[in-house]
Design an enzyme around this catalytic site. Sequence first.
Site, mmCIF file in Angstrom:
data_model
loop_
_atom_site.group_PDB
_atom_site.id
_atom_site.type_symbol
_atom_site.label_atom_id
_atom_site.label_comp_id
_atom_site.label_asym_id
_atom_site.label_seq_id
_atom_site.Cartn_x
_atom_site.Cartn_y
_atom_site.Cartn_z
ATOM 1 N N LYS A 13 22.081 -23.202 -32.388
ATOM 2 C CA LYS A 13 21.792 -22.000 -31.588
ATOM 3 C C LYS A 13 21.416 -22.370 -30.156
ATOM 4 O O LYS A 13 21.875 -21.756 -29.203
ATOM 5 C CB LYS A 13 20.642 -21.191 -32.211
ATOM 6 C CG LYS A 13 20.911 -20.743 -33.645
ATOM 7 C CD LYS A 13 19.771 -19.894 -34.176
ATOM 8 C CE LYS A 13 18.444 -20.611 -34.269
ATOM 9 N NZ LYS A 13 18.334 -21.608 -35.345
ATOM 10 N N ARG A 89 13.594 -12.592 -36.887
ATOM 11 C CA ARG A 89 13.684 -13.576 -37.961
ATOM 12 C C ARG A 89 13.157 -13.035 -39.280
ATOM 13 O O ARG A 89 13.148 -13.755 -40.269
ATOM 14 C CB ARG A 89 12.814 -14.763 -37.582
ATOM 15 C CG ARG A 89 13.566 -16.062 -37.365
ATOM 16 C CD ARG A 89 12.549 -17.004 -36.749
ATOM 17 N NE ARG A 89 12.851 -18.363 -36.955
ATOM 18 C CZ ARG A 89 13.288 -19.181 -35.982
ATOM 19 N NH1 ARG A 89 13.521 -18.731 -34.777
ATOM 20 N NH2 ARG A 89 13.479 -20.439 -36.241
ATOM 21 N N ARG A 128 18.055 -34.918 -33.581
ATOM 22 C CA ARG A 128 17.976 -34.136 -32.329
ATOM 23 C C ARG A 128 16.949 -34.710 -31.357
ATOM 24 O O ARG A 128 15.841 -35.073 -31.728
ATOM 25 C CB ARG A 128 17.596 -32.691 -32.670
ATOM 26 C CG ARG A 128 17.308 -31.862 -31.425
ATOM 27 C CD ARG A 128 17.456 -30.411 -31.665
ATOM 28 N NE ARG A 128 16.472 -29.873 -32.589
ATOM 29 C CZ ARG A 128 16.496 -28.610 -32.983
ATOM 30 N NH1 ARG A 128 17.426 -27.781 -32.564
ATOM 31 N NH2 ARG A 128 15.577 -28.177 -33.826
ATOM 32 N N ARG A 161 11.206 -32.945 -31.005
ATOM 33 C CA ARG A 161 10.292 -31.845 -31.327
ATOM 34 C C ARG A 161 9.358 -32.222 -32.463
ATOM 35 O O ARG A 161 9.766 -32.880 -33.407
ATOM 36 C CB ARG A 161 11.105 -30.610 -31.728
ATOM 37 C CG ARG A 161 11.494 -29.765 -30.555
ATOM 38 C CD ARG A 161 12.478 -28.701 -30.922
ATOM 39 N NE ARG A 161 12.134 -27.921 -32.105
ATOM 40 C CZ ARG A 161 12.833 -26.866 -32.513
ATOM 41 N NH1 ARG A 161 13.870 -26.458 -31.835
ATOM 42 N NH2 ARG A 161 12.478 -26.217 -33.598
ATOM 43 N N ARG A 172 10.963 -24.854 -42.865
ATOM 44 C CA ARG A 172 11.791 -24.000 -41.990
ATOM 45 C C ARG A 172 13.018 -23.468 -42.748
ATOM 46 O O ARG A 172 13.391 -22.312 -42.582
ATOM 47 C CB ARG A 172 12.232 -24.791 -40.748
ATOM 48 C CG ARG A 172 11.096 -24.934 -39.739
ATOM 49 C CD ARG A 172 11.261 -26.149 -38.854
ATOM 50 N NE ARG A 172 12.341 -26.043 -37.910
ATOM 51 C CZ ARG A 172 12.881 -27.081 -37.275
ATOM 52 N NH1 ARG A 172 12.442 -28.310 -37.519
ATOM 53 N NH2 ARG A 172 13.838 -26.901 -36.418
HETATM 54 P P1 ADP Z 1 14.741 -23.600 -35.257
HETATM 55 O O1 ADP Z 1 15.435 -24.833 -34.776
HETATM 56 O O2 ADP Z 1 13.946 -23.852 -36.505
HETATM 57 O O3 ADP Z 1 15.631 -22.421 -35.369
HETATM 58 P P2 ADP Z 1 13.145 -22.443 -33.004
HETATM 59 O O4 ADP Z 1 13.061 -23.303 -31.817
HETATM 60 O O5 ADP Z 1 13.942 -21.183 -32.908
HETATM 61 O O6 ADP Z 1 13.595 -23.363 -34.205
HETATM 62 O O7 ADP Z 1 11.647 -22.038 -33.473
HETATM 63 C C1 ADP Z 1 10.662 -23.013 -33.690
HETATM 64 C C2 ADP Z 1 9.437 -22.398 -34.379
HETATM 65 O O8 ADP Z 1 8.897 -21.337 -33.558
HETATM 66 C C3 ADP Z 1 9.713 -21.731 -35.734
HETATM 67 O O9 ADP Z 1 9.709 -22.661 -36.792
HETATM 68 C C4 ADP Z 1 8.525 -20.761 -35.813
HETATM 69 O O10 ADP Z 1 7.321 -21.424 -36.126
HETATM 70 C C5 ADP Z 1 8.394 -20.274 -34.373
HETATM 71 N N1 ADP Z 1 9.219 -19.065 -34.155
HETATM 72 C C6 ADP Z 1 10.292 -18.964 -33.317
HETATM 73 N N2 ADP Z 1 10.803 -17.719 -33.372
HETATM 74 C C7 ADP Z 1 10.044 -17.016 -34.257
HETATM 75 C C8 ADP Z 1 10.069 -15.695 -34.757
HETATM 76 N N3 ADP Z 1 10.996 -14.803 -34.357
HETATM 77 N N4 ADP Z 1 9.138 -15.317 -35.651
HETATM 78 C C9 ADP Z 1 8.186 -16.168 -36.057
HETATM 79 N N5 ADP Z 1 8.115 -17.454 -35.649
HETATM 80 C C10 ADP Z 1 9.022 -17.879 -34.759
#
Ligand code: ADP
Length: 215
Positions: A13, A89, A128, A161, A172
């Site tokens: 993404k 989400r 990553r 990260r 996750r």
């Molecule tokens: P991923 O690579 O897991 O898709 P993101 O960078 O989008 O990771 O998100 C990292 C973290 O930020 C998630 O694991 C969560 O803890 C938090 N997070 C991001 N977006 C949301 C959301 N819409 N609702 C709740 N937590 C979120």
Amino acid sequence: MNMLIMGAPGAGKGTFSRLLREELNLNHISTGDIFRENISKGTPLGLEAKSYTEQGKLVPDSVTNKMVKDYLENLTDKKNGYLLDGYPRTIDQAKAFEEMTKGTDLAVDTVLVMDVPFEELTRRITGRRSCPKCGEIYNIYSNPPKVEGVCDHDGTALTQRKDDNEESLKTRLDEYSKNTEPVIGYYYEKGLVSHVDALGDKDEIWTRIKKVLNI
Ligand code: ADP
């Protein structure tokens, strides 16, 4: 275009959001990036989100919804549309988002879902690395920088990260199956979903994305 980009952690993404943002001149909103930025600056929002994100758990809906609402209210060039990465989400977030955007120019019109088999995700996540300065994303196995450990663009040392480890990844992925996959169904029923096969090399996937979005 008002677009959501969805997919499991490691589906790509972030990488393709960067390309889409440039191609379509969209406002790019990544809730994960906003949380990480607040955590690194030590803001009250960052302090609240830190323990959840590091364990791979979702931040509570009330916190995330408010953050997105504030962001949308402060968006200056609404006409260009947006690319929202990482939100909604959960079904409750999707409903809250619908409420926030109802009767405005900001209602969702496209949902791009990046499909990658679960087995591939671990390799992508553990490999990553990203540049803390310009945000470029690399993978030590499939898309390494020219010189090991440093960004091609600005020579900054690459970082990993905190939640890109096998234990947080498991959480996750569980959160994704339990809470986020139903959101795809929610938008599918509204006729907004396009799937793209996100397995393969970056150029191939980019060509497929442009084709499904007709851009
Ligand atoms: P991923 O690579 O897991 O898709 P993101 O960078 O989008 O990771 O998100 C990292 C973290 O930020 C998630 O694991 C969560 O803890 C938090 N997070 C991001 N977006 C949301 C959301 N819409 N609702 C709740 N937590 C979120």
